[in-house]
Design a protein around this motif. Structure first.
Motif, PDB file in Angstrom:
ATOM      1  N   ILE A  93     -36.805 -38.047  27.635  1.00  0.00           N
ATOM      2  CA  ILE A  93     -36.297 -36.778  27.096  1.00  0.00           C
ATOM      3  C   ILE A  93     -37.098 -35.571  27.606  1.00  0.00           C
ATOM      4  O   ILE A  93     -36.912 -34.455  27.128  1.00  0.00           O
ATOM      5  CB  ILE A  93     -36.254 -36.785  25.551  1.00  0.00           C
ATOM      6  CG1 ILE A  93     -37.648 -36.967  24.950  1.00  0.00           C
ATOM      7  CG2 ILE A  93     -35.274 -37.826  25.041  1.00  0.00           C
ATOM      8  CD1 ILE A  93     -37.709 -36.773  23.434  1.00  0.00           C
ATOM      9  N   LYS A  94     -37.976 -35.824  28.549  1.00  0.00           N
ATOM     10  CA  LYS A  94     -38.749 -34.763  29.217  1.00  0.00           C
ATOM     11  C   LYS A  94     -39.636 -33.965  28.262  1.00  0.00           C
ATOM     12  O   LYS A  94     -39.738 -32.751  28.340  1.00  0.00           O
ATOM     13  CB  LYS A  94     -37.824 -33.856  30.012  1.00  0.00           C
ATOM     14  CG  LYS A  94     -37.010 -34.623  31.050  1.00  0.00           C
ATOM     15  CD  LYS A  94     -36.412 -33.737  32.074  1.00  0.00           C
ATOM     16  CE  LYS A  94     -35.529 -34.415  33.062  1.00  0.00           C
ATOM     17  NZ  LYS A  94     -35.847 -35.672  33.584  1.00  0.00           N
ATOM     18  N   TYR A  95     -40.303 -34.681  27.356  1.00  0.00           N
ATOM     19  CA  TYR A  95     -41.287 -34.078  26.466  1.00  0.00           C
ATOM     20  C   TYR A  95     -42.690 -34.416  26.956  1.00  0.00           C
ATOM     21  O   TYR A  95     -43.563 -34.798  26.201  1.00  0.00           O
ATOM     22  CB  TYR A  95     -41.105 -34.579  25.034  1.00  0.00           C
ATOM     23  CG  TYR A  95     -40.119 -33.787  24.205  1.00  0.00           C
ATOM     24  CD1 TYR A  95     -39.073 -33.095  24.790  1.00  0.00           C
ATOM     25  CD2 TYR A  95     -40.238 -33.736  22.837  1.00  0.00           C
ATOM     26  CE1 TYR A  95     -38.183 -32.384  24.028  1.00  0.00           C
ATOM     27  CE2 TYR A  95     -39.344 -33.026  22.057  1.00  0.00           C
ATOM     28  CZ  TYR A  95     -38.318 -32.353  22.661  1.00  0.00           C
ATOM     29  OH  TYR A  95     -37.437 -31.643  21.892  1.00  0.00           O
ATOM     30  N   HIS A  96     -42.910 -34.261  28.243  1.00  0.00           N
ATOM     31  CA  HIS A  96     -44.202 -34.552  28.880  1.00  0.00           C
ATOM     32  C   HIS A  96     -44.507 -33.404  29.837  1.00  0.00           C
ATOM     33  O   HIS A  96     -43.744 -33.140  30.756  1.00  0.00           O
ATOM     34  CB  HIS A  96     -44.120 -35.881  29.630  1.00  0.00           C
ATOM     35  CG  HIS A  96     -45.437 -36.352  30.146  1.00  0.00           C
ATOM     36  ND1 HIS A  96     -45.570 -37.563  30.764  1.00  0.00           N
ATOM     37  CD2 HIS A  96     -46.677 -35.808  30.152  1.00  0.00           C
ATOM     38  CE1 HIS A  96     -46.827 -37.739  31.119  1.00  0.00           C
ATOM     39  NE2 HIS A  96     -47.509 -36.678  30.754  1.00  0.00           N
ATOM     40  N   MET A 136     -43.415 -34.667   5.353  1.00  0.00           N
ATOM     41  CA  MET A 136     -43.995 -33.893   6.424  1.00  0.00           C
ATOM     42  C   MET A 136     -43.706 -34.612   7.736  1.00  0.00           C
ATOM     43  O   MET A 136     -43.763 -35.826   7.825  1.00  0.00           O
ATOM     44  CB  MET A 136     -45.495 -33.758   6.188  1.00  0.00           C
ATOM     45  CG  MET A 136     -46.182 -32.878   7.166  1.00  0.00           C
ATOM     46  SD  MET A 136     -47.936 -32.883   6.741  1.00  0.00           S
ATOM     47  CE  MET A 136     -48.285 -31.198   6.877  1.00  0.00           C
ATOM     48  N   GLY A 137     -43.410 -33.877   8.750  1.00  0.00           N
ATOM     49  CA  GLY A 137     -43.112 -34.486  10.040  1.00  0.00           C
ATOM     50  C   GLY A 137     -43.593 -33.599  11.159  1.00  0.00           C
ATOM     51  O   GLY A 137     -44.236 -32.577  10.942  1.00  0.00           O
ATOM     52  N   GLY A 138     -43.253 -33.997  12.338  1.00  0.00           N
ATOM     53  CA  GLY A 138     -43.665 -33.222  13.485  1.00  0.00           C
ATOM     54  C   GLY A 138     -42.955 -33.694  14.727  1.00  0.00           C
ATOM     55  O   GLY A 138     -42.191 -34.644  14.696  1.00  0.00           O
ATOM     56  N   VAL A 139     -43.216 -33.009  15.802  1.00  0.00           N
ATOM     57  CA  VAL A 139     -42.665 -33.373  17.104  1.00  0.00           C
ATOM     58  C   VAL A 139     -43.780 -33.994  17.916  1.00  0.00           C
ATOM     59  O   VAL A 139     -44.860 -33.427  18.027  1.00  0.00           O
ATOM     60  CB  VAL A 139     -42.117 -32.125  17.839  1.00  0.00           C
ATOM     61  CG1 VAL A 139     -41.635 -32.488  19.224  1.00  0.00           C
ATOM     62  CG2 VAL A 139     -41.008 -31.489  17.028  1.00  0.00           C
ATOM     63  N   TRP A 140     -43.515 -35.160  18.450  1.00  0.00           N
ATOM     64  CA  TRP A 140     -44.492 -35.826  19.295  1.00  0.00           C
ATOM     65  C   TRP A 140     -44.157 -35.525  20.745  1.00  0.00           C
ATOM     66  O   TRP A 140     -42.999 -35.561  21.147  1.00  0.00           O
ATOM     67  CB  TRP A 140     -44.442 -37.326  19.057  1.00  0.00           C
ATOM     68  CG  TRP A 140     -44.992 -37.738  17.740  1.00  0.00           C
ATOM     69  CD1 TRP A 140     -44.586 -37.327  16.508  1.00  0.00           C
ATOM     70  CD2 TRP A 140     -46.057 -38.642  17.533  1.00  0.00           C
ATOM     71  NE1 TRP A 140     -45.334 -37.926  15.533  1.00  0.00           N
ATOM     72  CE2 TRP A 140     -46.244 -38.753  16.141  1.00  0.00           C
ATOM     73  CE3 TRP A 140     -46.869 -39.391  18.371  1.00  0.00           C
ATOM     74  CZ2 TRP A 140     -47.210 -39.566  15.581  1.00  0.00           C
ATOM     75  CZ3 TRP A 140     -47.827 -40.203  17.802  1.00  0.00           C
ATOM     76  CH2 TRP A 140     -47.990 -40.279  16.430  1.00  0.00           C
ATOM     77  N   LEU A 141     -45.175 -35.207  21.503  1.00  0.00           N
ATOM     78  CA  LEU A 141     -44.993 -34.939  22.922  1.00  0.00           C
ATOM     79  C   LEU A 141     -46.274 -35.296  23.655  1.00  0.00           C
ATOM     80  O   LEU A 141     -47.283 -35.592  23.025  1.00  0.00           O
ATOM     81  CB  LEU A 141     -44.647 -33.461  23.139  1.00  0.00           C
ATOM     82  CG  LEU A 141     -45.640 -32.439  22.587  1.00  0.00           C
ATOM     83  CD1 LEU A 141     -46.445 -31.821  23.708  1.00  0.00           C
ATOM     84  CD2 LEU A 141     -44.899 -31.384  21.813  1.00  0.00           C
ATOM     85  N   LEU A 142     -46.210 -35.274  24.964  1.00  0.00           N
ATOM     86  CA  LEU A 142     -47.392 -35.565  25.785  1.00  0.00           C
ATOM     87  C   LEU A 142     -47.737 -34.347  26.617  1.00  0.00           C
ATOM     88  O   LEU A 142     -46.863 -33.741  27.234  1.00  0.00           O
ATOM     89  CB  LEU A 142     -47.115 -36.739  26.728  1.00  0.00           C
ATOM     90  CG  LEU A 142     -46.824 -38.079  26.071  1.00  0.00           C
ATOM     91  CD1 LEU A 142     -46.410 -39.099  27.137  1.00  0.00           C
ATOM     92  CD2 LEU A 142     -48.026 -38.585  25.307  1.00  0.00           C
ATOM     93  N   ILE A 143     -49.004 -33.987  26.614  1.00  0.00           N
ATOM     94  CA  ILE A 143     -49.513 -32.923  27.482  1.00  0.00           C
ATOM     95  C   ILE A 143     -50.732 -33.480  28.198  1.00  0.00           C
ATOM     96  O   ILE A 143     -51.708 -33.883  27.566  1.00  0.00           O
ATOM     97  CB  ILE A 143     -49.901 -31.658  26.692  1.00  0.00           C
ATOM     98  CG1 ILE A 143     -48.687 -31.060  25.986  1.00  0.00           C
ATOM     99  CG2 ILE A 143     -50.527 -30.628  27.639  1.00  0.00           C
ATOM    100  CD1 ILE A 143     -48.979 -29.819  25.174  1.00  0.00           C
ATOM    101  N   ASP A 144     -50.651 -33.514  29.510  1.00  0.00           N
ATOM    102  CA  ASP A 144     -51.801 -33.937  30.305  1.00  0.00           C
ATOM    103  C   ASP A 144     -52.773 -32.769  30.383  1.00  0.00           C
ATOM    104  O   ASP A 144     -52.412 -31.683  30.837  1.00  0.00           O
ATOM    105  CB  ASP A 144     -51.362 -34.346  31.717  1.00  0.00           C
ATOM    106  CG  ASP A 144     -50.452 -35.560  31.705  1.00  0.00           C
ATOM    107  OD1 ASP A 144     -50.644 -36.437  30.847  1.00  0.00           O
ATOM    108  OD2 ASP A 144     -49.562 -35.638  32.561  1.00  0.00           O
ATOM    109  N   ALA A 145     -53.988 -32.986  29.884  1.00  0.00           N
ATOM    110  CA  ALA A 145     -55.002 -31.928  29.851  1.00  0.00           C
ATOM    111  C   ALA A 145     -56.383 -32.565  29.958  1.00  0.00           C
ATOM    112  O   ALA A 145     -56.536 -33.772  29.820  1.00  0.00           O
ATOM    113  CB  ALA A 145     -54.890 -31.130  28.563  1.00  0.00           C
ATOM    114  N   ARG A 146     -57.376 -31.743  30.185  1.00  0.00           N
ATOM    115  CA  ARG A 146     -58.745 -32.224  30.302  1.00  0.00           C
ATOM    116  C   ARG A 146     -59.400 -32.458  28.942  1.00  0.00           C
ATOM    117  O   ARG A 146     -60.358 -33.212  28.830  1.00  0.00           O
ATOM    118  CB  ARG A 146     -59.560 -31.244  31.142  1.00  0.00           C
ATOM    119  CG  ARG A 146     -59.174 -31.316  32.630  1.00  0.00           C
ATOM    120  CD  ARG A 146     -59.674 -30.143  33.444  1.00  0.00           C
ATOM    121  NE  ARG A 146     -58.896 -28.932  33.247  1.00  0.00           N
ATOM    122  CZ  ARG A 146     -57.696 -28.700  33.786  1.00  0.00           C
ATOM    123  NH1 ARG A 146     -57.120 -29.594  34.539  1.00  0.00           N
ATOM    124  NH2 ARG A 146     -57.075 -27.565  33.565  1.00  0.00           N
TER     125      ARG A 146
END
Length: 65
Positions: free
Chosen positions: A48-51, A1-11
């Motif tokens: 890689i612009k995943y933010h 099992m895997g996934g994509v890691w990314l960053l999202i700035d949120a409250r």
């Protein structure tokens, strides 16, 4: 099992999951990840612009969710 890691700035985690129901959001790094690994990961994600910011229009594949 895997996934994509990314960053999202949120409250909150709830805000992310409400806007992107296909994502599972976490507030902090996994227990197995060291602080130095986290710093390296963030640099890689930025390169890689995943933010994204929750208040801005999504781009790339995030826009397709």
């Amino acid at each position: 099992m895997g996934g994509v890691w990314l960053l999202i700035d949120a409250r909150s985690v709830e805000e992310v999951e409400s806007k992107y129901p296909k994502l599972k959001a976490y507030e902090d790094k996994p227990e197995w990840m060291s602080n130095s690994d986290k710093s390296e990961y963030i640099q890689d994600i930025e390169s890689i612009k995943y933010h994204w910011d929750i208040d801005e229009k999504p781009t790339g594949w995030l826009a397709d969710l």
